[in-house]
Design a protein around this motif. Structure first.
Motif, PDB file in Angstrom:
ATOM      1  N   MET A   1       0.823  -1.214   0.000  1.00 50.59           N
ATOM      2  CA  MET A   1       0.000   0.000   0.000  1.00 50.59           C
ATOM      3  C   MET A   1       0.855   1.260   0.000  1.00 50.59           C
ATOM      4  O   MET A   1       0.603   2.193  -0.767  1.00 50.59           O
TER       5      MET A   1
ATOM      6  N   LEU B   1     -10.899  -5.880  12.941  1.00 47.44           N
ATOM      7  CA  LEU B   1     -10.843  -5.696  11.485  1.00 47.44           C
ATOM      8  C   LEU B   1     -11.738  -6.709  10.792  1.00 47.44           C
ATOM      9  O   LEU B   1     -11.924  -7.818  11.292  1.00 47.44           O
ATOM     10  N   PRO B   2     -12.286  -6.342   9.635  1.00 42.39           N
ATOM     11  CA  PRO B   2     -12.968  -7.352   8.808  1.00 42.39           C
ATOM     12  C   PRO B   2     -11.977  -8.453   8.453  1.00 42.39           C
ATOM     13  O   PRO B   2     -10.775  -8.203   8.361  1.00 42.39           O
ATOM     14  N   ARG B   3     -12.497  -9.643   8.255  1.00 38.73           N
ATOM     15  CA  ARG B   3     -11.615 -10.767   7.892  1.00 38.73           C
ATOM     16  C   ARG B   3     -10.870 -10.489   6.592  1.00 38.73           C
ATOM     17  O   ARG B   3     -11.412  -9.836   5.695  1.00 38.73           O
ATOM     18  N   PRO B   4      -9.652 -11.029   6.493  1.00 35.93           N
ATOM     19  CA  PRO B   4      -8.917 -10.887   5.219  1.00 35.93           C
ATOM     20  C   PRO B   4      -9.497 -11.832   4.183  1.00 35.93           C
ATOM     21  O   PRO B   4     -10.313 -12.690   4.511  1.00 35.93           O
ATOM     22  N   SER B   5      -9.043 -11.661   2.932  1.00 37.64           N
ATOM     23  CA  SER B   5      -9.510 -12.567   1.882  1.00 37.64           C
ATOM     24  C   SER B   5      -8.925 -13.948   2.125  1.00 37.64           C
ATOM     25  O   SER B   5      -7.881 -14.105   2.734  1.00 37.64           O
TER      26      SER B   5
ATOM     27  N   ASP C   1     -10.066  -8.064   1.245  1.00 37.77           N
ATOM     28  CA  ASP C   1      -8.877  -7.298   1.618  1.00 37.77           C
ATOM     29  C   ASP C   1      -9.161  -5.806   1.608  1.00 37.77           C
ATOM     30  O   ASP C   1      -8.697  -5.066   2.476  1.00 37.77           O
TER      31      ASP C   1
ATOM     32  N   ARG D   1     -11.929  -4.185   2.250  1.00 40.99           N
ATOM     33  CA  ARG D   1     -12.651  -3.757   3.453  1.00 40.99           C
ATOM     34  C   ARG D   1     -11.724  -3.773   4.660  1.00 40.99           C
ATOM     35  O   ARG D   1     -11.756  -2.876   5.504  1.00 40.99           O
ATOM     36  N   ARG D   2     -10.914  -4.794   4.736  1.00 43.89           N
ATOM     37  CA  ARG D   2      -9.993  -4.914   5.876  1.00 43.89           C
ATOM     38  C   ARG D   2      -9.027  -3.745   5.908  1.00 43.89           C
ATOM     39  O   ARG D   2      -8.807  -3.133   6.949  1.00 43.89           O
ATOM     40  N   TYR D   3      -8.454  -3.406   4.786  1.00 42.96           N
ATOM     41  CA  TYR D   3      -7.424  -2.373   4.803  1.00 42.96           C
ATOM     42  C   TYR D   3      -8.019  -0.974   4.838  1.00 42.96           C
ATOM     43  O   TYR D   3      -7.391  -0.057   5.361  1.00 42.96           O
TER      44      TYR D   3
END
Lengths: 212, 212
Positions: free
Chosen positions: A163, A196-200, B177, B179-181
């Motif tokens: 990022m 955090l939302p779950r990762p992919s 990913d 949403r998580r990031y």
DNA sequence: ACAAAAACGATAGCAACCTATCGCTTACGT
DNA sequence: ACGTAAGCGATAGGTTGCTATCGTTTTTGT
């Protein structure tokens, strides 16, 4: 159809000269990318490596394959050691921050290679994750001490590198943005109430590269 | 050398058919990118637009110019309105979060165009910043209420969009990913004691695109 | 309505990428 | 040491992106 007397060799180790040529091509390509830019023709790479252009295609399939191999080699040799060094730091959070900073710096310094890697999709979170693995224990240590949110993964550290470098896409500025956004992300990994939302759910190894 | 009787026209407005063709080409290119992928030949774009290929080059210089124009058009028509909508929300922080989320979603949904834009360097923080401008007052409002760190800039919001989408570089996963990031970065923009490093001093307009 | 200028389509030519082939050379196992 | 097979360089040919040119059509201002 094959004669019975011939030993069947389903998979065979490449010959020594083939390995040597692969290595030469990768070294030549890294140098050529640096000196002649991302658009350097494969012919120039072949010439620098002292091989015919057909050999380049024979070893790596196509231009993208060459660049993938370059990036993988560079990553293994230059980036992974920086991840390993994070374990030396006394404060694990500092260790993480410094490792991420130095990894970002070296990648940014190899602009052409990074640009080329992005073009062929070789610079992904999944691929960076492989080389960030050594940061795992430092991260666990930082989490044990409550310095970093508990739901952070090694994959997230790889994502931070990807990022931050994404802000550096064109050469129209210095690396100030990188420092700023690394700081912003480091601010974001501090412990927080809401998870955090779950990762992919990427399958392990799906971003694999074949290096010869 | 020119005859005295001829009126000198140093800069002249393009002819109506030229404008019409530019527009047709951009529309055709956006559709072609969506339906045939990033590698769609310019000949196909020209055919769809009902013009000769020479006209494509005449209007946009090269392939990159076509893609830049597509991306700029798409951004102005689809993305900027989402930034404007942020002002409707009651809670400015919520407004920011939702605007960023919807902008990321629409960009991710136009995968081919986004990939093409990245390849030609049209998806940069500096360019995204131009269209994120409407978020400025919402950001200021959030800062006034102490919901967001005081040293955050509109440019940083653009950077968040660029960074989150950088994790999505290849199609090997869903948008988890993202949403998580985004959540990680939103966690990072909360007020903090230590200030962010200064951003890069990019000259305004250096990332300019010329749209016809 | 008309003439000048701007834009157009078609096309030819060049460079780079890539595939495929062919006869020669080099490494490797016995 | 020697035969085999893997690897090699050279090269031909197809594809695409791009530039440049040329005669023709369309717009535009008077």
């Amino acid at each position: 159809m094959r004669t019975a007397s011939v030993r069947y060799v389903p998979e065979h180790r490449p010959r020594a000269d083939a390995l040597r040529n692969s290595d030469r091509i990768v070294r030549a390509a890294i140098a050529a990318l640096r000196e002649s830019g991302v658009a350097v023709p494969l012919e120039e790479i072949a010439r620098r490596a002292g091989v015919g252009i057909a050999t380049v295609y024979r070893r790596f399939g196509d231009r993208d394959g060459v660049i993938r191999a370059c990036f993988e080699t560079y990553f293994a040799e230059e980036v992974e050691p920086l991840a390993l060094a994070a374990r030396e730091a006394a404060d694990p959070l500092r260790g993480l921050a410094e490792a991420l900073g130095s990894i970002i710096d070296t990648l940014a310094a190899h602009r052409s290679l990074l640009t080329a890697a992005r073009e062929v999709g070789a610079f992904t979170v999944t691929i960076a994750e492989r080389f960030a693995e050594p940061l795992g224990e430092v991260l666990a240590d930082a989490q044990r001490r409550g310095l970093v949110r508990a739901d952070l993964l090694v994959r997230d550290l790889a994502a931070i590198v990807v990022m931050v470098l994404a802000t550096d896409y064109r050469a129209d500025h210095d690396d100030a943005d990188q420092r700023r956004y690394l700081a912003l992300l480091l601010n974001g990994i501090r412990p927080s109430a809401d998870p955090l939302p779950r990762p992919s759910t990427t399958v392990r190894g799906s971003g694999q590269l074949n290096l010869h």
